[in-house]
Design a protein around this motif. Sequence first.
Motif, mmCIF file in Angstrom:
data_model
loop_
_atom_site.group_PDB
_atom_site.id
_atom_site.type_symbol
_atom_site.label_atom_id
_atom_site.label_comp_id
_atom_site.label_asym_id
_atom_site.label_seq_id
_atom_site.Cartn_x
_atom_site.Cartn_y
_atom_site.Cartn_z
ATOM 1 N N ASN A 9 0.822 -1.223 0.000
ATOM 2 C CA ASN A 9 0.000 0.000 0.000
ATOM 3 C C ASN A 9 0.854 1.270 0.000
ATOM 4 O O ASN A 9 0.600 2.219 0.733
ATOM 5 C CB ASN A 9 -0.955 0.016 1.207
ATOM 6 C CG ASN A 9 -1.943 -1.127 1.167
ATOM 7 O OD1 ASN A 9 -2.366 -1.558 0.101
ATOM 8 N ND2 ASN A 9 -2.319 -1.627 2.337
ATOM 9 N N PHE A 10 1.873 1.270 -0.858
ATOM 10 C CA PHE A 10 2.791 2.401 -0.944
ATOM 11 C C PHE A 10 2.693 3.009 -2.335
ATOM 12 O O PHE A 10 3.038 2.365 -3.335
ATOM 13 C CB PHE A 10 4.215 1.916 -0.666
ATOM 14 C CG PHE A 10 5.247 3.015 -0.604
ATOM 15 C CD1 PHE A 10 5.276 3.907 0.455
ATOM 16 C CD2 PHE A 10 6.189 3.155 -1.608
ATOM 17 C CE1 PHE A 10 6.233 4.904 0.525
ATOM 18 C CE2 PHE A 10 7.150 4.143 -1.560
ATOM 19 C CZ PHE A 10 7.165 5.029 -0.492
ATOM 20 N N ALA A 11 2.184 4.249 -2.410
ATOM 21 C CA ALA A 11 1.968 4.944 -3.693
ATOM 22 C C ALA A 11 1.097 4.077 -4.609
ATOM 23 O O ALA A 11 0.010 3.685 -4.214
ATOM 24 C CB ALA A 11 3.308 5.316 -4.323
ATOM 25 N N ILE A 12 1.598 3.720 -5.814
ATOM 26 C CA ILE A 12 0.777 2.898 -6.704
ATOM 27 C C ILE A 12 1.030 1.405 -6.502
ATOM 28 O O ILE A 12 0.456 0.575 -7.205
ATOM 29 C CB ILE A 12 1.038 3.267 -8.187
ATOM 30 C CG1 ILE A 12 2.499 2.986 -8.572
ATOM 31 C CG2 ILE A 12 0.662 4.710 -8.456
ATOM 32 C CD1 ILE A 12 2.768 3.124 -10.066
ATOM 33 N N ILE A 13 1.888 1.075 -5.533
ATOM 34 C CA ILE A 13 2.190 -0.343 -5.270
ATOM 35 C C ILE A 13 1.210 -0.889 -4.235
ATOM 36 O O ILE A 13 1.162 -0.405 -3.112
ATOM 37 C CB ILE A 13 3.639 -0.517 -4.780
ATOM 38 C CG1 ILE A 13 4.618 -0.049 -5.860
ATOM 39 C CG2 ILE A 13 3.905 -1.966 -4.405
ATOM 40 C CD1 ILE A 13 6.067 -0.080 -5.431
ATOM 41 N N GLU A 14 0.450 -1.913 -4.642
ATOM 42 C CA GLU A 14 -0.492 -2.531 -3.708
ATOM 43 C C GLU A 14 0.239 -3.512 -2.786
ATOM 44 O O GLU A 14 0.150 -3.414 -1.563
ATOM 45 C CB GLU A 14 -1.583 -3.271 -4.491
ATOM 46 C CG GLU A 14 -2.626 -3.926 -3.583
ATOM 47 C CD GLU A 14 -3.689 -4.663 -4.382
ATOM 48 O OE1 GLU A 14 -4.853 -4.608 -3.982
ATOM 49 O OE2 GLU A 14 -3.339 -5.294 -5.408
ATOM 50 N N SER A 15 0.944 -4.444 -3.364
ATOM 51 C CA SER A 15 1.725 -5.412 -2.579
ATOM 52 C C SER A 15 2.841 -5.958 -3.458
ATOM 53 O O SER A 15 2.597 -6.381 -4.588
ATOM 54 C CB SER A 15 0.824 -6.553 -2.095
ATOM 55 O OG SER A 15 1.567 -7.458 -1.303
ATOM 56 N N LEU A 16 4.062 -5.909 -2.917
ATOM 57 C CA LEU A 16 5.215 -6.292 -3.734
ATOM 58 C C LEU A 16 6.347 -6.799 -2.835
ATOM 59 O O LEU A 16 6.649 -6.194 -1.808
ATOM 60 C CB LEU A 16 5.715 -5.070 -4.521
ATOM 61 C CG LEU A 16 6.796 -5.281 -5.576
ATOM 62 C CD1 LEU A 16 6.282 -6.130 -6.712
ATOM 63 C CD2 LEU A 16 7.262 -3.925 -6.099
ATOM 64 N N GLU A 53 1.277 11.257 2.019
ATOM 65 C CA GLU A 53 1.016 11.164 0.577
ATOM 66 C C GLU A 53 1.563 9.858 -0.021
ATOM 67 O O GLU A 53 1.155 9.443 -1.096
ATOM 68 C CB GLU A 53 1.646 12.360 -0.147
ATOM 69 C CG GLU A 53 0.991 13.694 0.225
ATOM 70 C CD GLU A 53 1.673 14.871 -0.447
ATOM 71 O OE1 GLU A 53 2.606 14.624 -1.248
ATOM 72 O OE2 GLU A 53 1.283 16.019 -0.174
ATOM 73 N N PHE A 54 2.493 9.206 0.692
ATOM 74 C CA PHE A 54 3.027 7.932 0.210
ATOM 75 C C PHE A 54 2.024 6.787 0.364
ATOM 76 O O PHE A 54 2.173 5.748 -0.276
ATOM 77 C CB PHE A 54 4.307 7.568 0.978
ATOM 78 C CG PHE A 54 5.531 8.338 0.523
ATOM 79 C CD1 PHE A 54 6.028 8.175 -0.760
ATOM 80 C CD2 PHE A 54 6.180 9.208 1.387
ATOM 81 C CE1 PHE A 54 7.162 8.858 -1.175
ATOM 82 C CE2 PHE A 54 7.312 9.898 0.979
ATOM 83 C CZ PHE A 54 7.799 9.727 -0.302
ATOM 84 N N VAL A 55 1.035 6.958 1.254
ATOM 85 C CA VAL A 55 0.067 5.886 1.501
ATOM 86 C C VAL A 55 -0.870 5.761 0.302
ATOM 87 O O VAL A 55 -1.422 6.757 -0.182
ATOM 88 C CB VAL A 55 -0.743 6.163 2.783
ATOM 89 C CG1 VAL A 55 -1.741 5.035 3.037
ATOM 90 C CG2 VAL A 55 0.199 6.315 3.978
ATOM 91 N N ASP A 98 6.125 1.746 9.175
ATOM 92 C CA ASP A 98 4.706 1.865 8.838
ATOM 93 C C ASP A 98 4.346 3.337 8.775
ATOM 94 O O ASP A 98 4.624 4.100 9.718
ATOM 95 C CB ASP A 98 3.831 1.167 9.889
ATOM 96 C CG ASP A 98 4.052 -0.341 9.916
ATOM 97 O OD1 ASP A 98 4.668 -0.855 8.969
ATOM 98 O OD2 ASP A 98 3.623 -0.993 10.886
ATOM 99 N N LEU A 99 3.742 3.744 7.657
ATOM 100 C CA LEU A 99 3.286 5.124 7.490
ATOM 101 C C LEU A 99 1.762 5.143 7.481
ATOM 102 O O LEU A 99 1.153 4.449 6.665
ATOM 103 C CB LEU A 99 3.812 5.713 6.173
ATOM 104 C CG LEU A 99 5.334 5.838 6.009
ATOM 105 C CD1 LEU A 99 5.675 6.111 4.556
ATOM 106 C CD2 LEU A 99 5.857 6.948 6.887
ATOM 107 N N SER A 100 1.167 5.904 8.384
ATOM 108 C CA SER A 100 -0.295 5.960 8.422
ATOM 109 C C SER A 100 -0.806 7.115 7.576
ATOM 110 O O SER A 100 -0.080 8.079 7.295
ATOM 111 C CB SER A 100 -0.786 6.121 9.863
ATOM 112 O OG SER A 100 -0.556 7.427 10.327
#
Length: 566
Positions: A9-16, A53-55, A98-100
């Motif tokens: 859940n980081f920017a356009i990355i859902e899970s990687l 904004e990274f979330v 972890d970024l909320s």
Amino acid sequence: MLAELSIKNFAIIESLTVSFEKGLTVLTGETGAGKSIIIDAVHLLAGARGSSEFVRFGEKRAELEALFLMDDDKHPVYNKCDEFGIDISDGMIILRRDLSATGKSICRINGKLVTIAVLREVGQYLVDVHGQHDNQELMNEENHINLLDQYGGKKIKTALENYFDVYRNFDTLQKKIIQLSENEQEMAHRLDLLQFQLEEIEGAELQPKEDELLTEEKNQISNYEKVYESLQNSYSALHGEQRGLDWVGHAMSNLENVGSINKTLQDLSETISNAYYMLEDISYQVRNELESLEFDPERLNFVESRLNEINTLKRKYGQSVEEILTYSAKIEEEIDTIKNKDSHLYKLQKELDSILEDLSIEAKNVTSIRKNFAEVLIDEIHQELKELYMEKTTFDVNISLKQTSGQQVKYTANGADDVEFFISTNPGEPLKSLSKTASGGELSRIMLAMKSIFSQHQGITSIIFDEVDTGVSGRVAQAIAEKIYRVSNGSQVLCITHLPQVAAMADTHLYIAKETSSGRTKTSVKPLKEEEKIREIGRMIAGVEVTELSKQHAKELLSLAHTSKG
């Protein structure tokens, strides 16, 4: 080395989840696919400033995690982790952040909660990120002294430590002199305040540990009834007809009658006799305590009043009587200093002049070592620049003494030197400050030249280049590719690139792609096999459409890269 990176859940990355190998790993893909986002994740794990904004849009938090494997148990990161109480087992370091969506950030190292500052302290020994905008380090002349000292390594570090031992005393004396030299009105106000505080503390006539003793006494007086009742009941349970001692005495008498029959009965008789006399002695002690008890309400009032007085002083001057008395001694000394300001100033100035001689010697030693290393650095930079087709470029390190407005030497915690890198990119042109001369492409090559040198001295496990090859092509691009590969011989290197020459030099080639599913964009990472490498490098050469000619050119590049690696 960075062994694995997990992003959620980081920017356009859902899970990687991406695994990395030693050597040179390149990341390629279309613009906007998410290559730099992956590097941003590593940067954040190394302690960079985060943002909500990274979330990923619509999610509550982003989760980042990286596993580093340490081959060398003497690596400086071990000492740094030990400093913060972080355990490293099996040579593994796991960074998690972890970024909320609310902007909060939670950081962990090997499961231990840490601040971002600690994460940054540890991260600087694990990963070094260089992007297109990180050339600002070279553009900012204030960083040049740090780069030179980094190059000088242990020798400069030792010289600076010796210098700083003297500088610390010098700085303390300077501050005292400045404080004493303040205007008369401020000093008078300060003196009045200190005298009032001293009179208040001395008037209380405090005794060491008085607060602890009074608190204990208050507790005893306040619990008089409870203590009296417990003692009375204890004594009554032991003394008197048909009470504890009476029954133990009966048992003792009966066993004494049969004790001579055998050894076991004799031992039992002696044991119960000892118990009887011990209990009897305890009962007398309980009685004495009972008779000594006295409830004194006036004493309780005095104790409470005295504790209130001490607590008032604690709020002003310290958390305990000992701290208050220490503060009293400190301000008494300061009062004496202010009252005898002129004599103290004279004494301090003499001390300062004496220390200044030692400081000057240590500072000159630091300067001398810096100049020696600067000469070696200049030669190495010239060699590196020559290999990057900047053989006509002249590089120099200018070291000059810091000076005050009165033309005196200015000593700082880092010595007495101003260090600035100068460069001339064309023959016949004078040397000018690097920050005012070099173009973007030149800065990229200069930075890469310096990184080729500094990577041998830093001990960083992973170096990341984020499109540092922008603005170059042709033979320069090939030289940069070979230079980046050479850096990877000493440290793991991850490189985002648009240059086919750099991609061809890779030990591992990762392709970053994005796709749209259910109206949302996702990023994926795929390790490329040999045929896929040829196609991807062909795409980088030709653009969108991959032709047989571009594929042939890609094969030639890969063949050339194989030869260059030796």
